[in-house]
Write a protein that holds these residues in place. Structure first.
Motif, PDB file in Angstrom:
ATOM      1  N   ASP A  19       0.828  -1.216   0.000  1.00 46.57           N
ATOM      2  CA  ASP A  19       0.000   0.000   0.000  1.00 46.57           C
ATOM      3  C   ASP A  19       0.856   1.257   0.000  1.00 46.57           C
ATOM      4  N   GLU A  20       1.947   1.242   0.767  1.00 44.00           N
ATOM      5  CA  GLU A  20       2.834   2.395   0.805  1.00 44.00           C
ATOM      6  C   GLU A  20       3.493   2.631  -0.553  1.00 44.00           C
ATOM      7  N   THR A  21       3.856   1.549  -1.231  1.00 50.58           N
ATOM      8  CA  THR A  21       4.488   1.677  -2.542  1.00 50.58           C
ATOM      9  C   THR A  21       3.509   2.227  -3.573  1.00 50.58           C
ATOM     10  N   ILE A  22       2.286   1.767  -3.498  1.00 48.45           N
ATOM     11  CA  ILE A  22       1.258   2.286  -4.410  1.00 48.45           C
ATOM     12  C   ILE A  22       1.014   3.768  -4.146  1.00 48.45           C
ATOM     13  N   GLN A  23       0.942   4.141  -2.888  1.00 50.77           N
ATOM     14  CA  GLN A  23       0.717   5.549  -2.551  1.00 50.77           C
ATOM     15  C   GLN A  23       1.885   6.410  -3.013  1.00 50.77           C
ATOM     16  N   ARG A  24       3.090   5.880  -2.916  1.00 53.47           N
ATOM     17  CA  ARG A  24       4.268   6.612  -3.387  1.00 53.47           C
ATOM     18  C   ARG A  24       4.168   6.864  -4.890  1.00 53.47           C
ATOM     19  N   ALA A  25       3.657   5.879  -5.613  1.00 55.35           N
ATOM     20  CA  ALA A  25       3.454   6.060  -7.056  1.00 55.35           C
ATOM     21  C   ALA A  25       2.429   7.155  -7.321  1.00 55.35           C
ATOM     22  N   PHE A  26       1.317   7.112  -6.611  1.00 50.81           N
ATOM     23  CA  PHE A  26       0.294   8.147  -6.778  1.00 50.81           C
ATOM     24  C   PHE A  26       0.890   9.534  -6.497  1.00 50.81           C
ATOM     25  N   ASP A  27       1.687   9.629  -5.433  1.00 54.41           N
ATOM     26  CA  ASP A  27       2.286  10.918  -5.055  1.00 54.41           C
ATOM     27  C   ASP A  27       3.273  11.417  -6.101  1.00 54.41           C
ATOM     28  N   SER A  55      -8.255   3.483  -9.799  1.00 51.38           N
ATOM     29  CA  SER A  55      -7.458   3.704 -11.010  1.00 51.38           C
ATOM     30  C   SER A  55      -6.441   2.595 -11.283  1.00 51.38           C
ATOM     31  N   ILE A  56      -6.583   1.467 -10.594  1.00 53.42           N
ATOM     32  CA  ILE A  56      -5.719   0.320 -10.840  1.00 53.42           C
ATOM     33  C   ILE A  56      -6.533  -0.793 -11.481  1.00 53.42           C
ATOM     34  N   TYR A  57      -5.959  -1.419 -12.509  1.00 53.57           N
ATOM     35  CA  TYR A  57      -6.628  -2.475 -13.253  1.00 53.57           C
ATOM     36  C   TYR A  57      -5.774  -3.739 -13.229  1.00 53.57           C
ATOM     37  N   ALA A  58      -6.304  -4.808 -13.794  1.00 51.30           N
ATOM     38  CA  ALA A  58      -5.604  -6.092 -13.783  1.00 51.30           C
ATOM     39  C   ALA A  58      -5.587  -6.713 -15.167  1.00 51.30           C
TER      40      ALA A  58
END
Length: 258
Positions: A19-27, A55-58
């Motif tokens: 989750d932190e890595t995803i948030q870092r990407a968003f930021d 906004s994430i897909y698979a």
């Protein structure tokens, strides 16, 4: 705004800080990403993560290295999952001649079956190619894969094949190698690909771009890929971000081009 078109946030390397890595990407401005599932373990998690973020897909498919493990039940399962509202592509699929876990004839059979599946459900395909370019092109042409098209994931082949891929209705996606100091082919491709067929990706946790080469890759680093492509093409980072995001919307049939 950036779109990482190929990332494995479902990998074990992100177990402790996903989750932190995803948030870092968003930021960092990476608003969209496609998480690619490629076996029994990673496919359900790709969808699970996509369900958690708007906004994430698979993407769902079977990796060629593990082709020998795929059963008819797995193929049916992938077809069923293709109807999920967050699934936007079939793959990654293709051929990998670097590793020898799965015989070439088995890889080819599984590859063909997945192309047939994608055509049945009318979804783009994501191609994994390692040391198998000629065979991949032959199979794509024989199976009329241009009917659905898709993405040449982490393209790291000669620029001589780019036009053939474009003619088959494929987009060219570039990742970390385009930033490597000794990588000439991706740089040539970055300049050659038409603006309306260019995509960016990380393939995280693999293939981290310079200056993070050798470390764990993550989706926020796709910005480094886009910046390098902008430099090579003599344009702005903002322009590359805009056009690659629009191209991703188009190939995955989401967002503004739905």
């Amino acid at each position: 705004m950036l779109f990482d078109t190929h990332v494995h946030m479902n990998a074990r390397q992100f177990l402790e800080d996903r989750d932190e890595t995803i948030q870092r990407a968003f930021d960092t401005g990476v608003k969209y990403m496609v998480i690619v599932g490629f076996d029994r373990e990673t496919i359900p998690l790709a969808i699970e993560i996509a369900e958690q973020y708007e906004s994430i897909y698979a993407a769902v498919g079977w990796h060629p290295v593990d082709a020998i493990d795929m059963t008819d039940e797995d193929l049916n399962w992938i077809e069923e999952l293709s109807a999920h509202p967050k699934v936007v592509a079939i793959g990654e699929m293709g051929l990998d001649y670097h590793w020898d876990k799965s015989p070439k004839d088995v890889q080819k059979e599984v590859f063909r079956k997945q192309i047939e599946l994608a055509k049945r459900v009318n979804m783009p395909i994501i191609i994994h190619n390692r040391e198998a370019t000629e065979d991949i092109i032959e199979i794509l042409q024989e199976e009329n894969a241009q009917e659905v098209g898709g993405i040449m994931h982490c393209y790291n082949d000669s620029a001589d094949y780019v036009q053939t891929c474009l003619d088959m209705n494929f987009y060219i996606s570039l990742g970390g190698p385009v930033t490597f100091k000794n990588a000439t082919m991706p740089k040539e491709v970055a300049v050659q690909v038409p603006a309306d067929r260019l995509l960016v990706e990380t393939d995280a946790p693999f293939l981290a771009p310079h200056p993070n080469r050798g470390k764990r890759n993550e989706p926020s680093y796709v910005k480094l890929v886009a910046e390098k492509i902008a430099e090579l093409r003599g344009t702005s980072f903002e322009e590359i971000s805009k056009l690659t995001t629009e191209n991703a919307f188009s190939v995955f049939k989401i967002g503004g081009n739905e």
